[in-house]
Design an enzyme around this catalytic site. Sequence first.
Site, PDB file in Angstrom:
ATOM      1  N   GLU A   1      27.136  14.065  11.521  1.00  0.00           N
ATOM      2  CA  GLU A   1      26.139  13.766  12.543  1.00  0.00           C
ATOM      3  C   GLU A   1      26.262  14.828  13.607  1.00  0.00           C
ATOM      4  O   GLU A   1      27.338  15.404  13.806  1.00  0.00           O
ATOM      5  CB  GLU A   1      26.419  12.386  13.149  1.00  0.00           C
TER       6      GLU A   1
ATOM      7  N   LYS B   1      36.111  21.984  18.173  1.00  0.00           N
ATOM      8  CA  LYS B   1      35.581  21.186  17.062  1.00  0.00           C
ATOM      9  C   LYS B   1      35.990  21.715  15.688  1.00  0.00           C
ATOM     10  O   LYS B   1      36.137  20.954  14.750  1.00  0.00           O
ATOM     11  CB  LYS B   1      34.063  21.110  17.167  1.00  0.00           C
TER      12      LYS B   1
ATOM     13  N   SER C   1      37.904  23.235  26.543  1.00  0.00           N
ATOM     14  CA  SER C   1      37.522  22.846  25.181  1.00  0.00           C
ATOM     15  C   SER C   1      36.570  23.816  24.498  1.00  0.00           C
ATOM     16  O   SER C   1      36.564  23.925  23.279  1.00  0.00           O
ATOM     17  CB  SER C   1      36.918  21.444  25.193  1.00  0.00           C
TER      18      SER C   1
HETATM   19  C1  LIG Z   1      31.754  18.323  21.620  1.00  0.00           C
HETATM   20  C2  LIG Z   1      32.424  18.896  22.772  1.00  0.00           C
HETATM   21  C3  LIG Z   1      33.143  18.089  23.698  1.00  0.00           C
HETATM   22  C4  LIG Z   1      33.194  16.595  23.633  1.00  0.00           C
HETATM   23  O1  LIG Z   1      33.784  16.062  22.507  1.00  0.00           O
HETATM   24  P1  LIG Z   1      35.241  15.413  22.497  1.00  0.00           P
HETATM   25  O2  LIG Z   1      35.317  14.763  21.168  1.00  0.00           O
HETATM   26  O3  LIG Z   1      35.327  14.441  23.618  1.00  0.00           O
HETATM   27  O4  LIG Z   1      36.208  16.511  22.645  1.00  0.00           O
HETATM   28  C5  LIG Z   1      33.820  18.721  24.723  1.00  0.00           C
HETATM   29  N1  LIG Z   1      33.787  20.055  24.898  1.00  0.00           N
HETATM   30  C6  LIG Z   1      33.086  20.861  24.044  1.00  0.00           C
HETATM   31  C7  LIG Z   1      33.085  22.327  24.289  1.00  0.00           C
HETATM   32  C8  LIG Z   1      32.391  20.307  22.967  1.00  0.00           C
HETATM   33  O5  LIG Z   1      31.711  21.112  22.149  1.00  0.00           O
END
Ligand SMILES: *Cc1c(COP(=O)(O)O)cnc(C)c1O
Length: 393
Positions: free
Chosen positions: A107, A85, A375
């Site tokens: 948000e 993020k 992610s």
């Molecule tokens: C917020 C988040 C997501 C989901 O958001 P995307 O916009 O689909 O990437 C996925 N993995 C993590 C670790 C997150 O914090």
Amino acid sequence: MINKGKYGKYGGVYIPELLIPAIEELEEAFYKCKKDEKFNKELEEYYKEFAGRPTNLYYAKNLSKKVGCKIYLKREDMLHTGAHKINNTIGQGLLAKYMGKTRLIAETGAGQHGIATAVIGAKLGLDVDVYMGSKDVERQKLNVFRMKLSGAGVIPVDVGSKTLKDSINEAFRNWMSTVDNTHYLIGTTMGPHPYPEMVKYFQSVIGKEARKQILEKEGKLPDTIIACVGGGSNSMGIFSGFLDDIDVELIGVEGGGEGVETEKTGATISKGTDGILHGSLSKVLQSDEGQISEASSVSAGLDYPSVGPEHAYLDSINRAKYVPINNDEALEAFQELCKTEGIIPALESSHAVAYAIKYAKKAENKGKTIIVNLSGRGDKDMHIVSKELKVKT
Ligand SMILES: *Cc1c(COP(=O)(O)O)cnc(C)c1O
């Protein structure tokens, strides 16, 4: 205006008249900065020094051996604040600064995007107000505290279901009256144009790095990319590096909640229908009467009841495939990665890991090279995992 930012029939700009000037100003600034050498140099500098880029492309040797495929992990979990993020908040924070704005609003559901916005606000000297459903404020006290530590204001939203989708509406409402000094920093590839394109641009650094790294390590492109999909930003980020390589299979993994056969699911593409939510046309979880459903997943980050319009498009043309993974499968993959590799993934990312394992075990996929976008890291999820595992044992 509604014909801008279209992905097939999806995307567009479906917003109140009053917001059109704000969106047009943003679009112009984004395209200008995208071409601007100084902006991109500064962006790169922040990626490197503040966020900790480039992230490793890590060969998960033990897991690979166990499941019979070559699995690489793109380590976005190693970034500052623990997930991808920050790539987007750095980009939009910097853009806001170039636009002469002095305040960011955002948000947040679970709080991760709120934190990533709060820290970039602190770093760049911008005021930050985060809109958060009052239910989420209650559920995520520690994250509220983290945001406040970085100087952000947290504004509880007490309308509707008191969760993420209502806080997005409130943020848009506030933006209408504050656009002179305020940038609305949306956290994923959703919303009216230019947001989906802009967030993709700031996250495309993941795909650019991954492509270069896999070519260095393997001397060829991967067979498959697997990433989890909430609003769609980490997946769009890594997909973007391989979209034109038509032999590379792209797979998005949605939060199936308790299972797609139940109503408790976050699997928007698998179960949603066409609809307009938060400024663009995409797939939406809704009733036959157009009532928005609550998405539900063990991982809060996959709880958004819509999905970025480009994903709806990639699904419609079969360039990418979208599959659900349910809560139990994600929790199992979470433990598997902890045990085999000593890496604690976020519950969102565990969905991608779970599908990678499932995929690797199929006979037709033996020996393939897979990149999983990890992610984020799982430290934030300890309380949920420990609770869930106690119930199970
Ligand atoms: C917020 C988040 C997501 C989901 O958001 P995307 O916009 O689909 O990437 C996925 N993995 C993590 C670790 C997150 O914090």
